[in-house]
Design an enzyme around this catalytic site. Sequence first.
Site, short mmCIF file in Angstrom:
data_model
loop_
_atom_site.label_atom_id
_atom_site.label_comp_id
_atom_site.label_asym_id
_atom_site.label_seq_id
_atom_site.Cartn_x
_atom_site.Cartn_y
_atom_site.Cartn_z
N LYS A 1 0.86 -1.19 0.00
CA LYS A 1 0.00 0.00 0.00
C LYS A 1 0.89 1.24 0.00
CE LYS A 1 -4.40 0.38 2.34
NZ LYS A 1 -5.03 0.34 3.65
N ILE A 2 0.63 2.10 -0.94
CA ILE A 2 1.48 3.29 -1.11
C ILE A 2 0.59 4.53 -1.12
CG2 ILE A 2 3.00 4.46 -2.78
CD1 ILE A 2 4.34 1.85 -3.27
#
Length: 215
Positions: free
Chosen positions: A83-84
């Site tokens: 997750k960015i």
Amino acid sequence: MKIFLDTADVGEIREGVAMGMVDGVTTNPTLVSRTGRPFKEVIEEICGIVSGPVSAEAVSMDTQGLIKEANELSSIASNVVVKIPMTVDGLKAVKACAEKGIKTNVTLVFQSLQGLLAAKAGASFVSPFVGRLDDLAGEGMDMVAELLTMLSNYNYSAEVIVASIRHPMHVVQSAMVGAHVVTIPFKVLNSLTKHPLTDRGIEAFLKDYEKIPKG
Ligand code: E4P
């Protein structure tokens, strides 16, 4: 529509899997902190319970740091999705990850165009947060509908995960606009199974069953 559980609580995940309803899991630092356990240990355990995508969040603010974390997180298990956050550095990291075959989920999306950019950078998943927008008198689901149309107009393969789900109506609306995935807290999953008329009906049938002469 796929259902992901938005939790890091392995008890909840096991229960959801037993119900046959869990296609994946999303976590974030807040959810992992509630477990009181080390980050890697929790992600590893979740990946052992669920075969679908498990989002684990990177927390670096710069591209190089995010790429380094993405390498580390994706080595935990083959179903980890990194997750960015939706930032310029985040987009650069997403592009680098896509080139290396690391799957990413761009998080904290509050505007359809942010989601379009994430898909263009090569994200596998894009997470618009509906509840947090609604909390500020916004229309979270309008953003989701716009984003879905944009991605379909240009044949992007990124899947939209409707996130920050607060109640069953968010799930209804997600399904009506054709979202690929909803990620929901365990208590929302439970509430999807319930209706007072179901309970009342069961009660009446059980009472009437007792009146049937035993043969
Ligand atoms: C999504 O991936 C996030 O973990 C989550 O949906 C955030 O929701 P919240 O607004 O309830 O914290």
